[in-house]
Structures are given as structure tokens and as C-alpha cells.
Scaffold this active site. Structure first.
Site, short mmCIF file in Angstrom:
data_model
loop_
_atom_site.label_atom_id
_atom_site.label_comp_id
_atom_site.label_asym_id
_atom_site.label_seq_id
_atom_site.Cartn_x
_atom_site.Cartn_y
_atom_site.Cartn_z
N SER A 297 -3.91 4.55 11.45
CA SER A 297 -4.24 3.50 10.48
C SER A 297 -3.41 2.24 10.67
O SER A 297 -3.47 1.34 9.82
CB SER A 297 -4.06 4.03 9.05
N GLU B 242 -7.55 18.42 15.45
CA GLU B 242 -8.56 17.38 15.66
C GLU B 242 -8.94 17.22 17.13
O GLU B 242 -9.66 16.28 17.48
CB GLU B 242 -8.05 16.04 15.11
N ASP C 188 -10.52 3.79 10.43
CA ASP C 188 -9.34 3.75 11.27
C ASP C 188 -9.76 4.06 12.70
O ASP C 188 -10.95 4.08 13.02
CB ASP C 188 -8.24 4.68 10.75
N ASP D 204 -12.21 12.31 14.62
CA ASP D 204 -11.48 12.49 15.87
C ASP D 204 -11.97 13.72 16.61
O ASP D 204 -12.11 13.71 17.84
CB ASP D 204 -9.98 12.60 15.61
N ARG E 111 3.64 10.47 9.55
CA ARG E 111 2.86 10.86 10.72
C ARG E 111 3.33 10.07 11.94
O ARG E 111 3.23 8.85 11.98
CB ARG E 111 1.36 10.64 10.50
N PHE F 222 0.83 -1.20 0.00
CA PHE F 222 0.00 0.00 0.00
C PHE F 222 0.86 1.26 0.00
O PHE F 222 0.55 2.25 -0.64
CB PHE F 222 -0.92 0.01 1.23
#
Length: 699
Positions: free
Chosen positions: A256, A412, A609, A440, A320, A126
């Protein structure tokens, strides 16, 4: 059992230590012993500060809980509430007027507008797909999705009728983005030599496959090749239209992925190293053949004046890191406690990225010598300032110039939204990204006001005043402090990868709101979403947006005051939450899958997620706390929805059914997330998920 070793008084997984020393520090020419001594000193300074910030979160939440409890049964007093939040330090004074000072930012972030992917860093395939999604086939994207307004492809090979519809839609795009002289249409083009643009400056050169154009900062390659099946039957010999798509991608160590120990973290860092060095590859079986995926090379072209140039063949990569909350057993501090995972990520992902800064990669990521880290789940400016100080220390440890490490601040959490200008100011010389995330942010909205009363249903939440204010203020505050032309202002994920037609209708709204990037769930979605940026010049839109609104709407609480739900409505909401919760948790705990396309209660596949889990678990916990539902109703819903989730996963050979395994790790985690939801820090799901995943891995 993990084999631990010691470096400068710090105990760490021996495989991780070897990886850092052999694969990172040695190629960089760094003194290994000096690095570990510096790392230990950094931990001694920042681990206690990290703990103190988490204690402040809990202190503020306890005061807010008490405020609402003391006023139970009384109408909400917005003015008194705002004054209270100011008194306890939840709201801080606005900083004096300022503009961000970030320098050495790549154009994909600063001056270009386009789609952004987020990809789990643990999945190499991915990760490669996302990195290579800088360019995408528009023909493939239309042929394989419902974004094309035409009958679906007939089974049994290539459907010529659908193919013709794809070609017609492609010509429509070219007419809109690159109009020809005299109102002529691309549909009547005789060949590549007869192209006459109304604006000749849009034609920037030729490639080995076709002609290269540019509109609103994005490139499009029209491929001419009469030897291909499509090009052979095309009147102009056009075989495809390749669009510049995912300008940036976030390799995600956070929401994720399911990374709970040294083994998982080592895989994350190894995959990031492969991206940075340019040698990541993954082999897999498809159609009876073994295929190997690697990173794409750059795209060369010749300009009209005969000069040669290259365009990046890959997405510009962020990584991240995790937030401030979690710890990880991969490293233990001298007192035996686990390392704050966010500190570990900051040091190791930056160390790996230094290989790019110092020219050790095959392709190169940043062309301006920067490292791009997205930092999630920070609560307010004090936590942003901590990150700024931490990145200063990491730069010193790695002998990097100040502000080499750039930061993306995810807006968030409620305390960040309410103090966004101050948060930006805390990182004003390294910020390159702010964005909004409904899920979130809603989870924190519910948890912060958990004791204020029962919340609206999730669907109704999308129309609430606080959410509208949140989305608008994020853009307006970013623009007011100079992010346009220097940083990304982003919007959240389109969660339905199979509903591309709907995405093409709705997601253009993000551009109209002033966002110069937005999240999409797949390379195909990035290719399609790229068309929106040809339709709208986001930077022109940003010049005409209003000034930031005040705090009152943002601080409004989405309570279901005066609502009298029917039993059917309550059951519907509860089943929806329980089904989504179970569908995600069972893959996370049992298989270590942190993000996947999870069927919802109506069997529509949604990219899920931990953010989606946070809102579902907190919503049920809120309704339980206030008596909207009972414990018996929740348990009944979990039992019934477990059977549905089992049926939805019947084709997965690795799946372990929930039904009949109610005492197993996955079902136990799901129950805990609900029945212990009120007491979870900020409503986060990570502590319980990690605990149950570790039990599952231990057998």
C-alpha cells in the site's frame, strides 16, 4: 543526490544512519559500533541466501513454463502435472503431525476475534486513524453509511429522521448482543440504572461516560449523557454506543506504499517510531481550522467489585515488512549492490519495536513483550525457513530473547498454498497469523501457469475450484496445527469502502468460514464489521470445521477451455483491466500514492493497492500471449481508458493527465507492466513501478 556514509564497510544514507543511532540505538543503550558490525555480518550471511532463493523461484518457473510449452495443444493431465511439481521440488513432503509452539502472544491475536485494518505507513494521519480505531462510534458509522436501512440523510445539518433510525438500529444491536431479562427491549429502557441483563455477567463495569459490556470477547460501551444533543432527546439518555472494533492493525511497508529510496524508507521508519514511542502526531486543515491528531489513551473502568481496570485505547500494531524480492538504494553492500529491502525492514522495524519491548513507549504496544511482523510474498517453506533464520539473527543482533519477533505468514503465493503445513512448520515457534488474499494469489496463479493457456475472466475466477480449495484449506490447515487460541487466521480485504450495506451482508461469511479476523478498508468499516463478531462466536465455529482437503482442486488451473467469448466480452474485460491499471499506476508513479480509493470503470471507488495491479497486468499479459487480444487492441484500450481516468481525476490539483503525456513515466510504466508482464518475476509489479517512480522523482 543522496549523501552516503559508511558503517562497518556498509554504505548507507547518512540520514538513515543518524536516525538509527540517535533515535533507536542510543535510547536502547546499545553499543552503536557493535550494532553496525553485527549488521554487516548479518548482511554477509543473509544477502547471498536471499539471492539464491530468488534464483530458485526463477528456476522452478522456467521448468513449469517448459512443461506447459511442451504440452501445448494437449489436454491438461492433472496427475502428470502433480507428479512433475513433486519431481522438481515445487511440492514438498508434508511434515509429521505438529502443533505450533508460539508463546507470549497478546489476546487481540490469540484469544479474541475482530476486525483488522491495513494502513499505509507513509501516511501519518491514516496511521493514527487506524491505530485509534480500537473503539468506534456505532451511531456515526450507521449515520454516515448505507449500512443503515433508511433513507439517506437530508442535506443541511443533522437529519432527525435518520438519527432516529440510527438509534433504533443501535437498540436492535443491543437487544441481540445484550438481551434484557424477561424479553424486554432496550428501546423501552428508562435509564442506566434500570439495566437488567438476562446474563448479568455481560455487564463488566462502568466508565466515566457510561456502562461497559462484553460479548464474545468484545467490549461495548453504552454512553449515557443527557447533555449532548442525541442524549438529551433519548428516552434513556443514551448518547452513543462505542464498540470495540479494530483489535489489530497492520502498518504497511509493502503493497500500500510507494517507497523506493532512502527518503521514503526513512519516513516509514520515522512513522513506525512515532507509533512505538506513542508520540506520533499529525496536523491538518479541516473546515478552516487546524486540527492535530495524536494516539488515543486507554479506557478505564470500575468493575462491580469496585476494582479499577483499563482497556487498550489503541489497536495492537503489526508492521508488514516487504518480501524477499526488492532491493533498495538506501544501503549498499560492500560489492556495491543494493540491500535486500526485506532484510533492511526486518532489522530496522525490529530495532524500533525493541523500544516497546524494553518499556520506552508512552502507551506500550504488546503487553507480552512481543514484536509482530507480517511477512508477505514468500514462496514455499524454504523461504519461510529463511525468514525464521533471519529473525533469529535479528534477535541476536538486538539482544532479544529467542522468538520475541513473531511472524505473520501471508498465504498469497501458489507454492505457499500448496505447501502451507510445511510453511507453518518452518516458523512454528513464532507464527501468529496466516491469511488469504484473492488478488495477489490470483496474480501468482496466472503467472505460474502463464503458458498453460488463456485464463478465465477475472470475475469468473472467483468461482473457480482452486480458489474455493485455497480459502478452505488455509483455515483447515491452520486449525489442524493449533493456531486456534494462539494465532490469527485471517481473510482478505473488503475493497469497497462506500458499500457498507453490502459488506454487512457478505463479510459475515468470513466468520462462518472460521476466520477470527478479516481486513476492512476504514475505521468506520471496522466498527460495522465488529457487529459480525457479536453475532458469531468464531472459536465455536472453528471446532466444527472439516479436515483439510487434498491438493487436487488447489492445483487445478483456471483455464478458459471451451470458452468462446464474443468481441464485446473481450473488449469489456480488456477495458476493465486497462482502466484499473492506469487509475492505480498514475497515482503511484506520479504522486507516490501506493493505496487510495480508485474509481473503477463504473465509477465505484475501490481501495486499490499493488495486488490489484498485479492481477490486471498479468491477466492482460496472459491474453496477449495466447492471442485472445492483440497489441493494437491493448494500445487502443489504454488510450481510451486514459481519457476516462483523466476525467475521473479532474478534481485533483496534483494530477498529471495521461492523455497527451503518453511518453511520461506513468503511461510508460502502464505499458511496461502489460507488454513486459510475462517476464516479470512471479508477475510482480514492483520492479517496474520502482524504476519508473525513481525516474519521476529524479525529474
Amino acid at each position: 543526490m543522496t549523501d552516503m556514509t559508511t558503517r562497518a564497510g556498509v554504505s548507507l544514507d547518512s540520514r538513515l544512519a543518524t536516525f538509527v543511532e540517535r533515535e533507536v540505538l542510543t535510547p536502547l543503550g546499545r553499543d552503536v559500533e557493535a550494532f553496525w558490525q553485527g549488521f554487516a555480518a548479518l548482511l554477509a550471511e543473509f544477502a547471498p541466501r536471499n539471492r539464491a532463493l530468488l534464483e530458485k523461484r526463477e528456476s522452478l518457473q522456467a521448468q513449469i513454463d517448459a512443461w506447459h510449452t511442451d504440452r501445448a495443444g494437449k489436454p491438461h493431465d492433472a496427475a502428470a502435472y502433480k507428479a512433475f511439481l513433486t519431481e522438481i521440488g515445487y511440492l514438498v513432503p508434508e511434515p509429521a503431525d505438529f502443533q505450533i509452539g508460539t508463546q507470549n502472544v497478546d489476546p487481540e491475536i490469540a484469544t479474541m476475534a475482530g476486525p483488522q485494518l491495513v494502513v499505509p505507513i507513509l501516511n501519518a494521519r491514516f496511521l493514527l486513524n487506524a491505530a485509534n480505531a480500537r473503539w468506534g462510534s456505532l451511531y456515526d458509522a450507521f449515520y454516515g453509511t448505507d449500512a443503515l436501512d433508511a433513507p439517506p440523510a437530508k442535506p443541511g445539518g443533522y437529519d432527525a429522521a435518520r438519527g432516529a433510525a440510527v438509534i433504533a438500529r443501535g437498540r436492535q444491536f443491543l437487544d441481540e448482543a445484550f438481551p434484557l431479562t424477561g424479553g424486554a427491549s432496550w428501546a423501552g429502557l428508562a435509564g442506566r440504572d434500570s439495566i437488567a441483563l438476562a446474563d448479568p455477567s455481560q455487564q463488566v463495569g462502568t466508565t466515566d461516560k457510561g456502562v461497559l459490556f462484553k460479548n464474545n470477547g468484545l467490549h461495548v460501551e453504552v454512553v449515557f449523557d443527557s447533555s449532548t444533543p442525541v442524549g438529551a432527546t433519548d428516552t434513556a439518555g443514551i448518547a452513543d454506543i462505542m464498540v470495540e472494533a479494530a483489535l489489530t492493525t497492520i502498518a504497511d511497508c509493502e503493497d500500500s506504499v510507494a517507497a523506493v529510496d532512502a527518503e521514503d524508507k526513512l519516513l516509514a521508519y520515522t512513522n513506525w517510531l512515532g507509533i512505538i514511542r506513542g508520540d506520533l502526531s499529525e496536523s491538518f486543515e479541516k473546515g478552516g481550522r487546524t486540527l492535530t491528531r495524536t494516539l488515543a489513551g486507554d479506557k478505564s473502568y470500575t468493575a462491580p467489585d469496585g476494582s479499577t481496570h483499563t482497556l487498550p485505547g489503541r489497536s495492537l500494531m503489526f508492521v508488514r515488512n516487504v518480501g524477499h524480492l526488492m532491493t533498495n538504494p538506501a544501503i549498499r553492500l560492500p560489492d556495491g549492490s543494493e540491500i535486500p529491502e526485506g532484510i533492511m525492514d526486518a532489522v530496522f522495524t525490529s530495532a524500533i519495536s525493541t523500544l516497546d519491548v524494553e518499556g520506552h513507549g508512552k502507551f506500550g504496544n504488546s503487553r507480552t513483550g512481543s514484536i509482530y511482523i507480517v511477512k508477505p510474498k514468500m514462496h514455499g517453506p524454504e523461504e519461510c525457513a529463511f525468514t525464521n533464520d533471519l529473525f533469529d539473527a535479528v534477535e541476536d543482533l538486538l539482544q532479544l530473547p529467542r522468538h520475541t519477533i513473531k511472524v505473520g505468514v501471508m498465504d498469497e503465493e501458489r507454492r505457499t498454498s500448496a505447501n502451507l503445513a510445511a510453511c507453518i512448520h518452518a516458523v512454528k515457534d513464532r507464527i501468529v497469523f496466516i491469511n488469504t488474499g484473492f488478488l495477489d494469489r490470483t496474480g501468482d496463479e496466472i503467472h505460474t501457469s502463464m503458458r498453460a493457456g488463456p485464463m478465465l475472466r477475472k470475475g469468473a475466477m472467483k468461482g473457480s475450484d482452486w480458489l474455493k480449495a485455497y480459502e478452505a484449506r488455509n483455515v483447515a490447515i491452520g486449525l489442524a496445527h493449533g493456531l486456534s487460541g494462539k494465532a490469527q487466521i485471517g481473510k482478505g480485504m473488503w475493497a469497497a469502502p462506500d458499500l457498507m450495506g453490502q459488506m454487512m451482508v457478505e463479510k459475515i461469511g468470513h466468520l462462518k468460514a472460521g476466520a477470527n479476523t478479516a481486513w476492512v478498508p476504514s475505521p468506520t468499516a471496522a466498527t460495522l464489521h465488529a457487529l459480525h463478531y457479536h453475532q458469531i462466536d468464531v472459536f465455536a465455529v472453528q471446532k466444527h470445521l472439516p479436515e483439510p482437503m487434498g491438493l487436487d482442486a488447489l492445483l487445478s488451473i483456471p483455464l478458459a477451455e471451451g470458452t468462446n467469448w464474443s468481441e464485446a466480452e473481450i473488449a469489456e474485460e480488456l477495458d476493465n483491466n486497462c482502466q484499473g491499471l492506469l487509475g492505480y499506476v498514475v497515482r503511484w508513479v506520479d504522486q507516490g500514492v501506493g493505496c487510495s480509493k480508485v474509481p473503477d470503470i463504473n465509477d465505484v471507488g475501490l481501495m486499490e493497492d499493488r495486488a490489484t495491479l498485479r492481477i490486471s497486468s498479468q491477466h492482460i499479459a496472459n491474453w496477449l500471449l495466447h492471442g485472445v487480444v492483440t497489441e493494437a487492441q491493448v494500445k487502443d484500450s489504454l488510450t481510451r481508458m486514459a481519457a476516462k481516468v483523466d476525467a475521473q481525476n479532474a478534481g485533483d490539483p496534483l494530477y498529471e493527465p495521461l492523455t497527451g503525456n503518453e511518453d511520461g513515466a506513468a503511461f510508460s510504466a502502464a505499458r511496461d507492466l502489460i507488454f513486459k508482464g510475462v517476464e516479470q518475476p512471479s508477475g510482480y509489479t514492483e520492479p517496474l513501478l520502482h524504476a519508473w517512480r525513481l525516474k519521476k522523482k529524479a525529474g
